[in-house]
Design an enzyme around this catalytic site. Structure first.
Site, short mmCIF file in Angstrom:
data_model
loop_
_atom_site.label_atom_id
_atom_site.label_comp_id
_atom_site.label_asym_id
_atom_site.label_seq_id
_atom_site.Cartn_x
_atom_site.Cartn_y
_atom_site.Cartn_z
CG ASP A 192 14.32 -6.10 77.89
OD1 ASP A 192 14.29 -4.63 77.70
OD2 ASP A 192 13.01 -6.55 78.00
CB CYS A 224 15.56 -2.44 71.62
SG CYS A 224 14.35 -1.16 72.70
CB SER A 225 12.02 -5.45 72.88
OG SER A 225 10.88 -6.54 72.96
#
Length: 474
Positions: A192, A224-225
């Site tokens: 990340d 992704c997040s």
């Protein structure tokens, strides 16, 4: 437009010439221009800011623009909101859905979006948990099992690990007695707010996703997040690949412009400077791979180019070796050993010994010594010489007498290890051994010993006779 075969090498050279300072400068432009884009296009985030939708956002500062957000319609519940955005591809059509990783409260909405837009391929650029924090809820089932997400039933038919970076899952989703197939490609090696240590894994991931998609025109779901940093990089790379294979690359090709176009549709796409730099590195690898593997007839002159490059590389390597050899001749004197008979597999394969030259004024080195042990052309013994120990006290126990060790091979082809030397058979005339008066000797420095190794030097020459011998007896 200039033909691609001649344009691509020049674009590749231009990308390779970009230095870190240029990347820093361009990324500063990206950040400053983003504010202007919002004003110029009137971009707003009102839907994501509504009270009923706030808890559906993983990060409060990453909200989709109202102008490009995905609007849910299936089942028409109270809210049509999901934190996801449409992004146009190189052809101008809606090619991608950039989404945040689903929360536990948005798993059903996530599958509503997939079903509504007939998504066939999902690219997941994160793990479920990273650095001890939950980054994405698991929206699939364990291998060969099923899981329910609201009215949707998701079954994982196959789960494969083609390499350590990628997981490929074949999913089926069922809704109202209808079933669709979905391929999910999860990339595990992307930290990340950071970048992978190399580009080939991500390019391989995208190649697999494109092969699975085929001619399907439905959008690819990328997440992704937060759905902006890593997601933006993947969108940019796939966008550029489409420009490449459809021969839409032009002389004014600019990664800066592409990233700004992505940011017009998804906030904070390509979130960090390192991610921006990674796009440059990955595109260079992409162009190099395309030039090396393209079978298009437009690249019929590529073998000749490769031959010229190979000759140039060979000439440069030869010149480099000559330069290194000249430098080495000034530093080392190479002592060549005479030819040896056929070696056995247990013998070390050394053929020469390099000895540093002595500096002017230093002592003269002894004549070079060969460690062959070749006698009369006999088969050479191992070229390691052993150092024999001095005489040990015969009165010491055997366990304590082995003060020196020699290196001998444990077995053929194995490494060398230390073993105790055998007790010497000859007596050293220069030294004499003084035994301890203590019969039980447990160490070399036991009580009663007189010092290191318990050895003293013998006196040189004849000794004077005792005074008593010279007295006359009466």
């Amino acid at each position: 437009m200039e033909p691609l075969p001649s344009l691509l090498p020049s674009l590749l050279s231009a990308l390779q010439a970009v230095d870190a300072a240029t990347v820093d400068q361009e990324y500063s432009v990206v950040r400053s221009q983003t504010l202007l884009l919002k004003k110029e296009h009137g971009l707003t985030t009102e839907a994501g800011s509504l009270k009923e939708n706030v808890k559906k956002n993983r990060y409060k500062d990453i909200l989709p623009y109202d102008q490009t957000r995905v609007v849910l319609s299936l089942q028409a519940p109270a809210s049509d909101y999901i934190n996801a955005s449409f992004i146009q591809g190189a052809s101008g059509a809606c090619s991608y859905i950039a989404s945040q990783g689903p929360l536990s409260s948005t798993l059903t909405d996530f599958w509503r979006m997939i079903w509504q837009h007939s998504v066939k391929v999902i690219v997941m650029a994160c793990r479920e948990t990273e650095m001890g924090k939950r980054k994405c809820e698991c929206y699939w089932a364990a291998p060969h099992q099923s899981a329910a997400f609201g009215p949707f039933t998701v079954t994982t038919q196959v789960e494969l690990r083609p390499n350590e970076d990628i997981v490929v899952r074949t999913l089926t989703v069922s809704y109202q007695q209808e079933t669709h197939s979905v391929m999910q490609f999860q990339y595990l090696s992307w930290p990340d707010h950071d970048v992978p240590y190399e580009t080939h894994g991500v390019l391989d991931l995208l190649e697999r996703a494109r092969s699975s998609r085929g001619a399907d025109s439905s959008p690819v779901l990328i997440h992704c997040s937060a759905g902006c940093g890593r997601t933006g990089v993947i969108c940019a790379l796939d966008y550029i690949h489409d420009l490449l294979v459809t021969k839409r690359l032009t002389e004014d090709f600019s990664i800066l412009k592409i990233v700004l176009e992505l940011r017009r549709q998804r906030p904070s796409a390509v979130q960090t400077r390192d991610q921006y730099q990674f796009i440059f590195s990955a595109v260079i690898s992409m162009f190099e791979r395309f030039l090396q593997t393209s079978g298009d007839e437009l690249y019929c002159n590529l073998p000749e180019v490769r031959r010229r490059e190979k000759k140039s590389s060979a000439a440069a390597a030869s010149a480099d070796r000559s330069s290194k050899k000249a430098t080495m001749n000034d530093t080392y004197a190479v002592v060549n050993k005479p030819k040896q008979p056929t070696r056995t597999t247990s013998e070390p394969a050394y053929s020469s010994v390099a000895i540093p030259r002595s500096n002017p004024g230093s002592r003269t080195l002894p004549p070079p010594h060969h460690y062959d042990n070749d006698i009369g052309g006999a088969s050479a013994a191992p070229i390691y010489s052993s150092v024999k120990p001095r005489v040990k006290p015969q009165t010491l126990p055997l366990a304590a007498s082995a003060i020196y060790d020699i290196a001998t091979p444990a077995r053929e082809g194995s490494d060398y290890h230390l073993v105790s030397a055998e007790p010497p058979s000859a007596v050293d005339d220069d030294y004499e051994d003084v035994s301890s008066s203590v019969s039980d000797v447990s160490s070399f420095f036991s009580p009663g010993g007189i010092g290191f190794n318990c050895r003293i030097q013998k006196p040189k020459g004849p000794r004077d006779p005792p005074a008593e011998w010279g007295r006359l007896e009466r």
